[in-house]
Scaffold this active site. Structure first.
Site, PDB file in Angstrom:
ATOM      1  N   TRP A 101       4.148   0.988 -11.886  1.00  0.00           N
ATOM      2  CA  TRP A 101       3.154  -0.089 -11.971  1.00  0.00           C
ATOM      3  C   TRP A 101       3.111  -0.712 -13.354  1.00  0.00           C
ATOM      4  O   TRP A 101       2.867  -1.912 -13.497  1.00  0.00           O
ATOM      5  CB  TRP A 101       1.771   0.408 -11.539  1.00  0.00           C
ATOM      6  CG  TRP A 101       1.769   0.851 -10.113  1.00  0.00           C
ATOM      7  CD1 TRP A 101       1.561   2.130  -9.656  1.00  0.00           C
ATOM      8  CD2 TRP A 101       2.023   0.058  -8.946  1.00  0.00           C
ATOM      9  NE1 TRP A 101       1.661   2.161  -8.282  1.00  0.00           N
ATOM     10  CE2 TRP A 101       1.938   0.912  -7.825  1.00  0.00           C
ATOM     11  CE3 TRP A 101       2.311  -1.291  -8.741  1.00  0.00           C
ATOM     12  CZ2 TRP A 101       2.143   0.453  -6.515  1.00  0.00           C
ATOM     13  CZ3 TRP A 101       2.515  -1.747  -7.439  1.00  0.00           C
ATOM     14  CH2 TRP A 101       2.431  -0.872  -6.353  1.00  0.00           C
ATOM     15  N   ASP A 170      -4.739  -0.850 -16.558  1.00  0.00           N
ATOM     16  CA  ASP A 170      -4.764  -0.742 -15.107  1.00  0.00           C
ATOM     17  C   ASP A 170      -5.275   0.667 -14.799  1.00  0.00           C
ATOM     18  O   ASP A 170      -4.594   1.644 -15.090  1.00  0.00           O
ATOM     19  CB  ASP A 170      -3.336  -0.942 -14.568  1.00  0.00           C
ATOM     20  CG  ASP A 170      -3.244  -0.748 -13.055  1.00  0.00           C
ATOM     21  OD1 ASP A 170      -4.261  -0.433 -12.406  1.00  0.00           O
ATOM     22  OD2 ASP A 170      -2.112  -0.909 -12.528  1.00  0.00           O
ATOM     23  N   LYS A 194      -7.816   2.591  -3.974  1.00  0.00           N
ATOM     24  CA  LYS A 194      -7.430   3.953  -4.339  1.00  0.00           C
ATOM     25  C   LYS A 194      -8.654   4.860  -4.371  1.00  0.00           C
ATOM     26  O   LYS A 194      -8.704   5.872  -3.717  1.00  0.00           O
ATOM     27  CB  LYS A 194      -6.723   3.985  -5.698  1.00  0.00           C
ATOM     28  CG  LYS A 194      -5.525   3.043  -5.799  1.00  0.00           C
ATOM     29  CD  LYS A 194      -4.355   3.496  -4.942  1.00  0.00           C
ATOM     30  CE  LYS A 194      -3.338   2.399  -4.689  1.00  0.00           C
ATOM     31  NZ  LYS A 194      -2.629   1.920  -5.861  1.00  0.00           N
TER      32      LYS A 194
HETATM   33  C1  LIG Z   1      -1.632   0.902  -6.111  1.00  0.00           C
HETATM   34  C2  LIG Z   1      -1.516   0.511  -7.519  1.00  0.00           C
HETATM   35  C3  LIG Z   1      -1.222  -0.815  -7.890  1.00  0.00           C
HETATM   36  C4  LIG Z   1      -0.954  -1.896  -6.879  1.00  0.00           C
HETATM   37  O1  LIG Z   1      -2.154  -2.339  -6.393  1.00  0.00           O
HETATM   38  P1  LIG Z   1      -2.277  -3.619  -5.431  1.00  0.00           P
HETATM   39  O2  LIG Z   1      -3.766  -3.693  -5.289  1.00  0.00           O
HETATM   40  O3  LIG Z   1      -1.566  -3.287  -4.172  1.00  0.00           O
HETATM   41  O4  LIG Z   1      -1.699  -4.777  -6.141  1.00  0.00           O
HETATM   42  C5  LIG Z   1      -1.179  -1.120  -9.223  1.00  0.00           C
HETATM   43  N1  LIG Z   1      -1.405  -0.190 -10.165  1.00  0.00           N
HETATM   44  C6  LIG Z   1      -1.674   1.086  -9.852  1.00  0.00           C
HETATM   45  C7  LIG Z   1      -1.896   2.085 -10.950  1.00  0.00           C
HETATM   46  C8  LIG Z   1      -1.734   1.480  -8.524  1.00  0.00           C
HETATM   47  O5  LIG Z   1      -2.008   2.754  -8.215  1.00  0.00           O
END
Ligand SMILES: *Cc1c(COP(=O)(O)O)cnc(C)c1O
Length: 360
Positions: A101, A170, A194
């Protein structure tokens, strides 16, 4: 019957919250319809959204110097919005690459024309650890990191204190799993699916002062100020997802007793599973370096890929769902988000011991 849900995301939600959603489905807050059918301009939805922001800020102990915003586009849109706003016209920004990511976020910054550079990376070691030394540029507009690496199963236990620029992160897969010291941060984003709620909602914590430094002239939906000025209501927000997330915030504040208690519980869950891995005499092998292990996504391998396939098939039959590793790495991954109960983890540990005994 409900399974033991170890999905990486979308993932387990608290039963208490799901029951409330079910109970309110036909008549929410006495308005004579479900929350999905109510106008986002109604006073009830406006109040619900304001309450969700207030509860979230209270959970995190955020003061008036922060806003909590509700966006769409997933964490992936943030990969582009951050550089678009804060590193326009080839401005410098520093990234820490700790796996899939963050790699994507870094690449997206380059697509957006930013002068994005890696300040550290664990790519050469297959992302099994979180770097502790960084080559930050003093002129960087921001530093970007991924607090928990959902795919590899690594997590930052503390954040760089000496970065010369505001931190952005993130936090999709460990958001609200522990208390956070956001002193060094200016922006945090997290896809809800998540650890917080349904897909379709992205939470952004931002300091309005930082938002004010963003480039102007962007389309409205790509400019953080739009969401600040409209209380996340510039256009139709993901009302249902905000509603469920709001119930999760109340569950975290009430039933769970706040983020310090949530962290203690998550530590017990993770210790239970890592204990099962480390105590297996080498049958199970943790994928991440022990000092970088994630409390949220526990990644491990078995002696062969064939045994991994058997393990996953038998686990599924025994009621353990979502244990397959991310498609880019394989292996096994158990995601232990807030709504995953200790009894599910204990049941998995017992299943693993029995499987090792039979196949070891
Ligand atoms: C799942 C995830 C993403 C992707 O998320 P989307 O909402 O599908 O764009 C990005 N960063 C992390 C750390 C993730 O676990």
């Amino acid at each position: 019957m409900r399974v033991f849900n170890f999905n990486g995301g979308p993932a387990a939600l608290p039963v208490e919250v799901l029951e409330q959603v079910a109970a309110e489905m036909l008549d929410w807050r006495g308005v004579g319809m479900s929350v999905m059918e109510a106008s986002h301009r109604s006073k009830e939805v406006a109040a619900m959204t304001a309450e969700a922001e207030a509860d979230l800020k209270e959970l995190l102990g955020l003061d008036g110097g922060w806003r909590a915003l509700f966006l769409q586009g997933g964490a992936s849109l943030q990969f582009a919005m951050i550089p678009m706003n804060f590193a326009p016209d080839g401005a410098p920004c520093d990234y820490v690459d700790t796996g899939l990511w963050s790699t994507k976020a870094f690449q997206e910054a380059k697509i957006c024309g930013a002068d994005a550079r890696l300040a550290a990376s664990s790519a050469e070691d297959k992302f099994v650890f979180i770097p502790s030394e960084f080559d930050f540029r003093p002129q960087a507009r921001y530093v970007y990191l991924t607090s928990n690496n959902t795919v590899r199963g690594t997590q930052w236990s503390s954040f760089p204190q000496d970065a010369p620029a505001p931190l952005t992160a993130d936090m999709s897969s460990d958001f609200l799993s522990r208390p956070l010291d956001l002193t060094k941060f200016s922006l945090v984003h997290a896809g809800a699916q998540k650890n917080v709620g349904p897909a379709g909602l992205t939470i952004v914590l931002i300091r309005p002062e930082f938002a004010a430094t963003g480039r102007s002239g962007l389309p409205h939906l790509l400019d953080y100020r739009t969401y600040i000025e409209s209380d996340s209501m510039y256009n139709t927000p993901p009302v249902f997802a905000i509603y469920v997330a709001g119930l999760v915030f109340k569950w975290l504040k009430g039933t769970m007793g706040g983020l310090a208690a949530v962290e203690r519980r998550n530590r017990v869950k993770a210790a239970t599973l890592y204990g099962a891995i480390d105590g297996s005499g080498g049958f199970y092998r943790g994928a991440a370096r022990p000092d970088s292990r994630s409390l949220m996504n526990v990644t491990y391998r078995l002696p062969s890929e064939a045994l991994e396939m058997t393990f996953l098939a038998e686990a599924k039959k025994a009621g353990f769902d979502g244990l397959g590793g991310h498609r880019s790495v394989g292996g096994v991954r158990a995601s232990l988000y807030n709504a995953v109960e200790l009894k599910a983890v204990e049941a998995l540990a017992a299943f693993m011991a029995e499987f090792a005994r039979k196949n070891g």
